[in-house]
Motif scaffolding. Structure first.
Motif, PDB file in Angstrom:
ATOM      1  N   GLY A   1      10.960   0.078  -3.928  1.00 16.12           N
ATOM      2  CA  GLY A   1       9.676  -0.361  -3.052  1.00 16.12           C
ATOM      3  C   GLY A   1       9.448  -1.926  -3.376  1.00 16.12           C
ATOM      4  N   GLU A   2       9.492  -2.445  -4.779  1.00 17.10           N
ATOM      5  CA  GLU A   2       9.246  -3.540  -5.082  1.00 17.10           C
ATOM      6  C   GLU A   2      10.511  -4.651  -4.491  1.00 17.10           C
ATOM      7  OE1 GLU A   2       8.931  -3.699  -9.199  1.00 17.10           O
ATOM      8  OE2 GLU A   2       6.923  -2.648  -9.193  1.00 17.10           O
ATOM      9  N   GLY A   3      11.750  -3.973  -4.454  1.00 10.34           N
ATOM     10  CA  GLY A   3      12.752  -4.911  -3.900  1.00 10.34           C
ATOM     11  C   GLY A   3      12.571  -5.146  -2.440  1.00 10.34           C
TER      12      GLY A   3
ATOM     13  N   SER B   1       0.845  -1.181   0.083  1.00 15.52           N
ATOM     14  CA  SER B   1      -0.193   0.172  -0.023  1.00 15.52           C
ATOM     15  C   SER B   1       0.885   1.168  -0.036  1.00 15.52           C
ATOM     16  CB  SER B   1      -0.992   0.058   1.261  1.00 15.52           C
ATOM     17  OG  SER B   1      -0.166  -0.016   2.492  1.00 15.52           O
ATOM     18  N   LEU B   2       1.995   1.311   0.756  1.00 15.21           N
ATOM     19  CA  LEU B   2       2.935   2.451   0.602  1.00 15.21           C
ATOM     20  C   LEU B   2       3.670   2.687  -0.624  1.00 15.21           C
ATOM     21  CD1 LEU B   2       4.514   4.425   2.258  1.00 15.21           C
ATOM     22  CD2 LEU B   2       6.177   2.825   2.791  1.00 15.21           C
ATOM     23  N   GLU B   3       3.841   1.516  -1.508  1.00 16.26           N
ATOM     24  CA  GLU B   3       4.337   1.745  -2.747  1.00 16.26           C
ATOM     25  C   GLU B   3       3.240   2.184  -3.743  1.00 16.26           C
ATOM     26  OE1 GLU B   3       6.673   1.455  -6.108  1.00 16.26           O
ATOM     27  OE2 GLU B   3       7.328   1.457  -3.815  1.00 16.26           O
TER      28      GLU B   3
ATOM     29  N   ILE C   1      11.055  -8.951   1.917  1.00 19.39           N
ATOM     30  CA  ILE C   1      10.072  -9.060   3.201  1.00 19.39           C
ATOM     31  C   ILE C   1       9.317 -10.654   2.765  1.00 19.39           C
ATOM     32  CG2 ILE C   1       8.048  -8.742   4.501  1.00 19.39           C
ATOM     33  CD1 ILE C   1       8.801  -6.053   3.956  1.00 19.39           C
ATOM     34  N   LEU C   2       9.095 -10.914   1.687  1.00 21.29           N
ATOM     35  CA  LEU C   2       8.199 -12.122   1.179  1.00 21.29           C
ATOM     36  C   LEU C   2       9.088 -13.190   1.176  1.00 21.29           C
ATOM     37  CD1 LEU C   2       6.421 -10.850  -1.834  1.00 21.29           C
ATOM     38  CD2 LEU C   2       5.319 -11.977   0.017  1.00 21.29           C
TER      39      LEU C   2
ATOM     40  N   THR D   1       4.388  -8.225 -10.692  1.00 16.87           N
ATOM     41  CA  THR D   1       5.528  -6.922 -11.181  1.00 16.87           C
ATOM     42  C   THR D   1       6.192  -8.108 -12.354  1.00 16.87           C
ATOM     43  OG1 THR D   1       6.940  -8.504  -9.616  1.00 16.87           O
ATOM     44  CG2 THR D   1       5.782  -6.230  -8.876  1.00 16.87           C
ATOM     45  N   ARG D   2       5.640  -9.077 -13.032  1.00 17.82           N
ATOM     46  CA  ARG D   2       6.162  -9.610 -14.146  1.00 17.82           C
ATOM     47  C   ARG D   2       7.650 -10.110 -13.903  1.00 17.82           C
ATOM     48  NH1 ARG D   2       3.713  -5.649 -18.845  1.00 17.82           N
ATOM     49  NH2 ARG D   2       1.753  -5.789 -18.150  1.00 17.82           N
ATOM     50  N   ALA D   3       7.972 -10.324 -12.742  1.00 20.10           N
ATOM     51  CA  ALA D   3       9.392 -10.929 -12.329  1.00 20.10           C
ATOM     52  C   ALA D   3       9.313 -12.536 -12.710  1.00 20.10           C
ATOM     53  CB  ALA D   3       9.694 -10.701 -10.961  1.00 20.10           C
ATOM     54  N   THR D   4       9.456 -12.695 -13.865  1.00 18.51           N
ATOM     55  CA  THR D   4       9.526 -14.097 -14.595  1.00 18.51           C
ATOM     56  C   THR D   4      10.377 -15.148 -13.942  1.00 18.51           C
ATOM     57  OG1 THR D   4       8.736 -13.267 -16.528  1.00 18.51           O
ATOM     58  CG2 THR D   4       9.330 -15.571 -16.537  1.00 18.51           C
ATOM     59  N   LYS D   5      11.662 -14.739 -13.857  1.00 21.62           N
ATOM     60  CA  LYS D   5      12.842 -15.618 -13.409  1.00 21.62           C
ATOM     61  C   LYS D   5      12.517 -16.039 -11.898  1.00 21.62           C
ATOM     62  CE  LYS D   5      16.645 -14.584 -16.138  1.00 21.62           C
ATOM     63  NZ  LYS D   5      18.095 -14.258 -16.207  1.00 21.62           N
TER      64      LYS D   5
END
Length: 400
Positions: free
Chosen positions: A88-90, A66-68, A95-96, A120-124
């Motif tokens: 923010g995504e990093g 929500s912050l991002e 955390i995940l 986020t379309r982080a496929t790898k």
């Protein structure tokens, strides 16, 4: 608690550059930044405490996301183009990662991890996380279904089948994987049927899939990003391998036209093998019937549901589930506004009468029929005469 405070300080210090950017670019004012630091400190102490729960991590992740989102909205409103979403995504990914290491048995955390990677379309990263999740939870049907559906959505049916078949070997006590596998194959058949009117048709689609077998999107077993030899050097793909693709001559193309996969052989095989599993009963067979029923545009659908119905009549005669499928069969795929509908409805009404007299569980069958007929009556453009007949049929059903 001293160790918890030190760990919390370590993770909080990693976010200092981002907070300085917020202040320097005016995305958040100093009071808001202090509030963010205070809230983040509370969450860090909570998730690092000895008695933390998976829900605590989920709440922390939801707050960071929500912050991002708030940062992105303010950047658009203030027309700040220099601020990126990577920090923010990093942080959310970090955390995940910590959450699944702390609670590897929590399916909700793994699903949240996969959902965020997909968002986020982080496929790898998605491939690596999915591989870890399947290794950690091989007996969870929803994980295999998620992996299979993801591959099928990207057109990689061979990989999707691999996941569904492996999941079917692990999950033999519930029909979830088997049902979703059958649904996936029916959707694939629908796509092949839709391509029949295009140049090359469904046969060309199968040929393309075979020709591009080396281009499949797979969840690799290895965690490395690149192929490497024993010395760690990256292996460049061979040009000879890329050039040596399968050549389809006239004979091979002729065989493709008679491919049993285009005639519903795979869904039938899934259903036949499912009969040997511990979960198979009348209710499971009815679920297979319900999976196949909506695919009325597939030419093999009538043969598939007839096969399911024949099996149910043989294994579970006069069962409420068997007779419920038997009653609905004539109306499968028929639009209520077509001339064929009244004739099919007449046959259905006759089956209702005979089935109620022969069923072993009249109360259950009556409940199923009442719910189904109410669904038919909910159609707004239903013919007045047909509506009257259906309303009268509902009134004549035995009381549940």
């Amino acid at each position: 608690m001293a160790a918890v405070a030190e760990k919390a300080r370590f993770y909080l210090e990693q976010a200092v550059p981002q907070l300085r950017e917020f202040e320097a670019k005016g995305i958040f004012n100093p009071d808001e930044i202090r509030s963010l630091v205070r809230k983040r400190t509370e969450y860090e102490h909570l998730v690092l405490s000895p008695g933390n729960k998976a829900q605590d991590w989920l709440n922390y992740i939801a707050w960071e996301r929500s912050l991002e989102n708030l940062r992105a909205k303010r950047c658009r409103r203030l027309e700040i183009r220099a601020s990126t979403k990577h920090a923010g995504e990093g942080r959310v990914f970090g955390i995940l990662e910590r959450s699944v290491n702390r609670h590897p048995g929590s399916l909700e955390l793994w699903k949240e991890y996969l959902a965020f990677a997909r968002h986020t379309r982080a496929t790898k990263r998605y491939r690596k996380v999915m591989t870890r999740a399947l290794r950690m939870h091989p007996g969870k049907p929803e994980m295999w279904v998620l992996a299979g559906q993801k591959s099928a959505q990207h057109g990689d049916m061979q990989a999707a089948r691999g996941y569904f078949m492996r999941g079917a070997r692990f999950c033999t006590r519930v029909p979830t994987v088997w049902l979703e596998y059958a649904r996936c194959e029916m959707e694939w058949l629908g796509k092949m049927e839709a391509r029949k009117g295009t140049k090359g048709g469904a046969e060309r689609a199968i040929q393309e899939q075979a020709e591009h077998d080396d281009d499949e999107i797979r969840f690799e077993e290895s965690d490395s990003d690149d192929d490497a030899d024993e010395n760690g050097r990256v292996i460049i793909p061979s040009a000879d391998r890329a050039a040596a693709k399968k050549v389809f001559d006239a004979e091979a193309t002729s065989r493709l036209k008679n491919n049993p996969a285009l005639d519903g052989a795979i869904p039938l095989a899934i259903f036949d093998i499912a009969q040997k599993q511990p979960f198979f009963n009348a209710a499971a067979a009815e679920q297979f019937f319900d999976v196949f029923l909506p695919f009325s545009k597939i030419s093999a659908q009538a043969r598939i549901i007839q096969h399911v119905l024949d099996t149910m009549n043989e294994m579970f005669p006069n069962d409420a589930a068997t007779l419920y499928c038997y009653i609905r069969q004539p109306l499968a795929g028929i639009d209520p506004n077509t001339p064929e509908y009244p004739k099919a409805l007449r046959e259905t009404l006759g089956r209702i009468k005979t089935s109620l007299a022969s069923t072993t569980n009249m109360k259950l069958l009556s409940t199923k029929l009442r719910s189904w007929l109410d669904g038919l009556l909910s159609a707004e453009d239903l013919d007045a005469g047909i509506r009257t007949v259906l309303e009268h049929t509902v009134k004549t059903l035995p009381a549940p």
